[in-house]
Design an enzyme around this catalytic site. Structure first.
Site, PDB file in Angstrom:
ATOM      1  N   GLY A  50       5.767  -2.429   1.319  1.00  0.00           N
ATOM      2  CA  GLY A  50       4.715  -1.697   0.307  1.00  0.00           C
ATOM      3  C   GLY A  50       5.074  -0.081   0.342  1.00  0.00           C
ATOM      4  CB  CYS A  94      10.204  -2.770   4.286  1.00  0.00           C
ATOM      5  SG  CYS A  94      10.358  -0.983   4.003  1.00  0.00           S
ATOM      6  CE1 TYR A  95       2.154   0.159   5.227  1.00  0.00           C
ATOM      7  CE2 TYR A  95       1.618  -1.994   4.970  1.00  0.00           C
ATOM      8  CZ  TYR A  95       1.369  -0.710   5.073  1.00  0.00           C
ATOM      9  OH  TYR A  95      -0.046  -0.410   5.314  1.00  0.00           O
ATOM     10  CG  HIS A 123      13.678  -4.143   0.968  1.00  0.00           C
ATOM     11  ND1 HIS A 123      12.676  -4.477   0.658  1.00  0.00           N
ATOM     12  CD2 HIS A 123      13.724  -2.928   1.176  1.00  0.00           C
ATOM     13  CE1 HIS A 123      11.657  -3.505   0.904  1.00  0.00           C
ATOM     14  NE2 HIS A 123      12.354  -2.488   1.295  1.00  0.00           N
ATOM     15  CD  GLU A 142      12.960  -8.004  -0.490  1.00  0.00           C
ATOM     16  OE1 GLU A 142      13.324  -8.315   0.519  1.00  0.00           O
ATOM     17  OE2 GLU A 142      12.194  -6.999  -0.343  1.00  0.00           O
ATOM     18  CG  ASP A 191       7.604 -18.591 -21.265  1.00  0.00           C
ATOM     19  OD1 ASP A 191       8.715 -19.006 -20.490  1.00  0.00           O
ATOM     20  OD2 ASP A 191       7.040 -17.623 -21.139  1.00  0.00           O
ATOM     21  CE  LYS A 250      10.969 -16.211 -20.178  1.00  0.00           C
ATOM     22  NZ  LYS A 250       9.758 -15.941 -20.837  1.00  0.00           N
TER      23      LYS A 250
END
Ligand code: XMP
Length: 526
Positions: A58, A85-86, A176, A178, A234, A382
């Protein structure tokens, strides 16, 4: 039934730009997860019954007393928690460790080294004594870990780059995992989700499709359902899914507004024809409405972009509504709402600083038509929608097609829209896309298209001067379409496309390439 939602992780959002990425990585491991803001209640969490919790990063500082905190009981549920992290700093601060704001922000690549063997970090390969590449983005640092924790990794500038308390199943990483810059970051998240939290990999395209089919059948029973099919990913995936789930209870309405791309209508019709095999036992029922004149008449003389968008949106609703009324007993409207839309509209209720796109799938339709909504992609990102599309047999070219705005070529013809301009633009756009595909560049850019500029520019043909219009080419690279940079297409390539457009289209005398970034420019020109 194999319930694919039974095992799930809760992702607590502290506002990081990477929160959705964390969720996507967890889903890639085959584990279901959902994102909720940090101010959820303990009851909510108990009811959600996560197998594990991830606290996101964050933008704030825990050293500022006013900032977001972890609902403390989350750390005492006995459920594994990973703070990123945060999230790690908040965990450290709230369990009586110490966090300090440092003068120097650590941003970018860093190397971590293992300090002691760690259950979590054993997912990474520390055999190279150089350390493991990770991505850092933080100002604050954990200076002392809370009682019960050990430091598991360090970098040259952060002595506490990771920590854990294996007895309480609490873990923190300053970097991170991710983002792809972190080497084997996905493996680390997988170690957490599968080995530490004990989730199996049930979240697979086949299981997601089975689950969606069961749920849609339960929801609509024997009722009739309609869907606005646009040819975009979609709505096409919704169509393919519903074709499997409810067969001929589904009617798709495809509106040709005269602002479609080259052969778009034919491609959609082919993708869902009896031969395509996308339906269940029957070909999909697709009603094509030829409404080109209706749209172009309403757009006559209109130059203002916002007015054009409004007219196109309102006309779409009129046409769709009129066609839908011709179908007996319709009770449901299917929509291709996807998970990022759901997160963004939820976040806006919490007043977060998320950027919210102003457009919507078929905004205004549900209220007007008083139909129930069927939204089988509501839980999906997506990339998951695309995987499901392929699983359902949709062609690769349709599943990986670049996004196309709802108002179509209407916002790519600057100023007044005319049928002749639309025809020229379709041709120019097709040449550009065809060449991108031939040069194997189509899948390397996020979005590419041509724009019609009705300004007169001089050209020389033979001995004569002619004043003709201009085509702009736009190609961008982006991850989230919120920011983008122009694609560095080879000069020779752009020149080839320019030559083809000018040679093959009489009314175009000049081609330009748009190199502006977003922000401040947007991707579309209007
Ligand atoms: P901008 O131009 O805002 O576009 O940078 C970001 C992305 O959104 C698409 N876009 C739209 N999509 N209806 C849509 O469904 C719209 O009104 C609309 N306007 C822009 C655009 O093509 C790009 O992918």
């Amino acid at each position: 039934m194999n319930n694919i939602h039974d095992q799930r992780l809760l992702i607590v959002d502290f506002g990081s730009q990477y929160t959705q990425l964390i969720a996507r990585r967890i889903r890639e491991c085959g584990v279901f997860c959902e994102i909720y803001p940090f101010d959820i209640t303990e009851e909510f969490v108990r009811e959600f019954a996560p197998h594990g919790i991830i606290l996101s990063g964050g933008p704030e500082s825990v050293t500022d007393g006013q900032t977001a905190r972890i609902p403390t009981n989350l750390l005492q549920l006995g459920v594994p928690v990973l703070g990123i992290c945060y999230g790690m700093q908040a965990m450290a601060a709230q369990l009586q460790g110490e966090v300090q704001t440092s003068d120097q922000r650590e941003f970018g690549h860093a190397k971590i080294h293992q300090v002691v063997r760690s259950e979590l970090l054993s997912a990474l390969d520390f055999s190279n004594c150089d350390g493991v590449d990770v991505w850092m983005s933080h100002g604050d640092k954990v200076m002392h870990v809370p009682a019960g924790f050990v430091v598991t990794a360090q970098t040259s500038s952060a002595p506490i780059a990771a920590m854990e308390d294996p007895d309480r199943h609490l873990y923190g990483v300053q970097f991170h995992p991710e983002v792809t810059h972190t080497q084997s970051g996905g493996m680390l998240l997988q170690r957490f989700a599968k080995d530490i939290c004990g989730c199996d990999g049930k979240w697979t395209p086949a299981n997601i499709v089975d689950d969606a089919i069961t749920r849609v059948r339960q929801q609509v029973g024997d009722d009739q359902v309609i869907l606005g099919l646009s040819g975009g990913v979609d709505s096409s995936v919704v169509a393919a899914l519903l074709a499997r789930a409810i067969d001929d209870q589904l009617t798709c309405i495809f509106v040709d507004n005269g602002l479609l791309r080259h052969e778009e209508r034919a491609e959609v019709e082919a993708a869902f024809s009896a031969e395509s095999g996308v339906g269940n036992t029957l070909p999909l029922k697709v009603i094509t409405v030829a409404a080109q004149d209706e749209f172009l008449d309403k757009l006559k003389g209109v130059e203002d972009p916002e007015t054009k968008r409004k007219i196109i949106g309102a006309t779409f609703i009129d046409v769709f509504d009129r066609e839908a009324k011709k179908i007996e007993g319709v009770k449901w409207l299917a929509q291709g709402t996807i998970y990022p839309d759901v997160i963004e509209s939820a976040a806006s209720k919490y007043g977060k600083a998320h950027v919210i796109k102003s457009h919507h799938n078929v905004g205004g339709l549900p209220e007007r038509m008083a139909l129930g909504l069927v939204e089988p992609l509501r839980e999906l990102f997506k990339d998951e929608v695309r995987k499901i599309g392929l699983h359902l047999g949709l062609p690769h070219s349709l599943v990986f097609r670049h996004p196309f705005p709802g108002p179509g070529l209407g916002v790519r013809i600057l100023g007044e829209v005319k049928a002749t301009y639309a025809q020229v633009l379709r041709q120019a756009d097709f040449i550009f896309i065809e060449e991108l595909r031939k040069a194997d560049l189509y899948d390397k850019v996020s979005q590419a298209f041509a724009v019609y500029l009705p300004v007169s520019s001089v050209g020389v043909v033979g001995d004569a001067r002619r004043y003709e219009h201009v085509i702009a080419l736009r190609a961008v690279e982006t991850i989230d379409f919120m920011t983008a940079r122009s694609a560095r297409l080879p000069y020779e390539f752009i020149e080839l496309v320019s030559n083809r457009i000018i040679n093959e289209i009489d009314s175009i005398s000049r081609v330009v390439y748009d190199i502006s970034s977003k922000p401040p420019a947007t991707i579309e020109w209007e």
